[in-house]
Design an enzyme around this catalytic site. Structure first.
Site, mmCIF file in Angstrom:
data_model
loop_
_atom_site.group_PDB
_atom_site.id
_atom_site.type_symbol
_atom_site.label_atom_id
_atom_site.label_comp_id
_atom_site.label_asym_id
_atom_site.label_seq_id
_atom_site.Cartn_x
_atom_site.Cartn_y
_atom_site.Cartn_z
ATOM 1 N N SER A 117 -32.299 19.844 58.119
ATOM 2 C CA SER A 117 -30.834 19.890 57.976
ATOM 3 C C SER A 117 -30.079 20.102 59.280
ATOM 4 O O SER A 117 -28.849 20.064 59.283
ATOM 5 C CB SER A 117 -30.428 20.983 56.983
ATOM 6 O OG SER A 117 -30.623 20.541 55.658
ATOM 7 N N LYS A 159 -27.413 17.643 60.120
ATOM 8 C CA LYS A 159 -26.008 17.733 59.719
ATOM 9 C C LYS A 159 -25.075 18.018 60.905
ATOM 10 O O LYS A 159 -23.855 17.890 60.772
ATOM 11 C CB LYS A 159 -25.842 18.798 58.624
ATOM 12 C CG LYS A 159 -26.543 18.443 57.307
ATOM 13 C CD LYS A 159 -26.253 19.481 56.236
ATOM 14 C CE LYS A 159 -26.882 19.099 54.902
ATOM 15 N NZ LYS A 159 -28.280 19.537 54.768
ATOM 16 N N SER A 206 -25.016 24.173 53.837
ATOM 17 C CA SER A 206 -26.024 23.146 54.094
ATOM 18 C C SER A 206 -26.122 22.179 52.920
ATOM 19 O O SER A 206 -27.203 21.805 52.473
ATOM 20 C CB SER A 206 -27.402 23.777 54.386
ATOM 21 O OG SER A 206 -28.242 22.831 55.013
ATOM 22 N N LYS A 254 -26.880 25.735 63.319
ATOM 23 C CA LYS A 254 -27.341 25.161 62.047
ATOM 24 C C LYS A 254 -28.811 25.455 61.803
ATOM 25 O O LYS A 254 -29.645 25.346 62.704
ATOM 26 C CB LYS A 254 -27.117 23.641 62.040
ATOM 27 C CG LYS A 254 -27.397 22.981 60.687
ATOM 28 C CD LYS A 254 -26.338 23.365 59.668
ATOM 29 C CE LYS A 254 -26.687 22.885 58.260
ATOM 30 N NZ LYS A 254 -27.747 23.719 57.643
#
Length: 382
Positions: A64, A67, A121, A228
């Site tokens: 993720s 992202k 997320s 992140k």
């Protein structure tokens, strides 16, 4: 304004000789950390200088943390298009994995959708961004890869907007650090990822939903400003973090790191131990620039006062300063008008700049009445 004046070059040399650009250690340098990650890198957020690396250029799934790119593209489009409203469809929410709880029929602005995606997320939000911006995941993948090329991510290929596993979806720790450096230059991005909790506004149904950031470093590490988390079985635990102290930003990336929180604490501590304080100051830059059409034939200019910033020692020791002034100016000139620039470079990259401004006002020269002979020879005989 792309050349030095002779006076500017002389001034620049004198300043360097006088030692007005200086540096001193701010922390005792620590030992290079050991990390659990399969791949890791630590870079300066200002210069991009690599301060630590472990298999940093090895291709790996990044989960993720993908992202970050999705958010950057969404926020860039939001700024261009006036933060448009996104109508959530069934196709957008038909995706597995983590979610920010979107439902078909929801309406919210693109920036709010991006905020929910980064804190929760949400794969649903990432899919919604992709379909809204490009109409398909394939089209959005092309956009992601085009932007990656612009950033200089040479060992990256994006397929999914969320980071779900795909054989052709990969990056490197170094490339993800480059991406994050670019993303943090977008203030809207930083404002989102540095929030531990945030209220996201929905237009339909009207109301707000509170989301909590998965990034524990925001509470665990002093100066943390994001960025992140990520996890899939294939990628393992992935984490991109950034921290800022005394004006210096560090970016750390780990891919497949069982002890990622400890890894990032050790990496960031190590990076900050390598900082030096550097004085950026253009106030001593003075020169006279030729002036056309003024009551004086030149105007006094001066660099602006700067500030003290922290940089990695390797960058602080190789700083180059350039003074850019025009060959001449046109009157009138007012005190405070920007007329040039003092630029600071490290490793060929600009890291700081200050304006050079007019130190005095010079009006245009008064027009004189033509004399007898001038009037005679310009007489209209027709």
């Amino acid at each position: 304004m792309n050349s030095f004046t002779k006076r500017g070059r002389q001034c620049f040399a004198a300043l360097l000789a006088a030692g007005l650009l200086w540096a001193f250690p701010s922390l005792a340098q620590g030992a290079e950390p050991g990390v659990s990650a399969e791949c890791a890198v630590l870079i300066s957020g200002e210069t991009g200088t690599v301060l630590y690396e472990k298999n940093a250029y090895e291709r790996h799934a990044m989960a993720s943390t993908t992202k970050i790119m999705t958010a950057l593209l969404a926020l860039e489009e939001s700024a261009r298009a006036g933060d448009p409203v996104v109508d959530i469809t069934e196709e957008m929410v038909a995706v597995e994995g983590s979610s920010m709880g979107l439902q078909a029929g929801n309406r919210l602005r693109l920036s709010e959708l991006t905020a929910g995606m980064m804190l929760a997320s949400g794969n649903d939000a990432a899919n919604a961004c992709a379909l809204f911006l490009s109409g398909s995941q394939e089209g959005f993948g092309a956009l992601m890869n085009e932007r990656a090329g612009e950033i200089g991510m040479k060992d990256t290929h994006f397929v999914t907007p969320s980071g779900l596993d795909d054989e052709a979806h990969f990056s490197t720790a170094y490339d993800m650090a480059l991406l994050t450096k670019t993303a943090l230059e977008n203030q809207d991005f930083e404002d989102i990822v540095k929030c531990f909790t945030r209220q996201v506004e929905f237009l339909d149904p009207a109301g707000t939903v509170s989301y909590t950031n998965h990034n524990k470093l925001l509470q665990l590490y002093e100066g943390c400003i994001g960025v992140k988390t990520g996890f899939t079985k294939k990628a393992g635990r992935c984490l991109v973090s950034a921290a800022r102290r005394e004006g210096a930003t560090l970016i750390a990336v780990t891919l497949n790191a069982p002890d990622d929180w400890d890894d990032h604490t050790a990496l960031l501590d190590y990076g900050f131990s390598m900082m030096q304080s550097v004085a950026f100051d253009g106030a001593q830059v003075t020169a006279r620039v030729p002036l056309a059409g003024g009551s004086l034939d030149s105007v006094q200019v001066q660099g602006a006062a700067g500030e003290i910033r922290s940089l990695p020692a390797v960058d602080a020791e190789r700083i180059e300063r350039r003074v850019l002034l025009p060959k001449f100016l046109y009157a009138p000139v007012r005190a405070g008008d920007k007329v040039g620039q003092v630029q600071y470079f490290a490793g060929g990259k600009e890291i700081y700049s200050l304006p050079v401004v007019a130190a005095e006002s010079v009006p245009a020269a008064e027009k004189k009445e033509p004399g007898f002979w001038q009037r005679l020879f310009h007489w209209d005989w027709a």
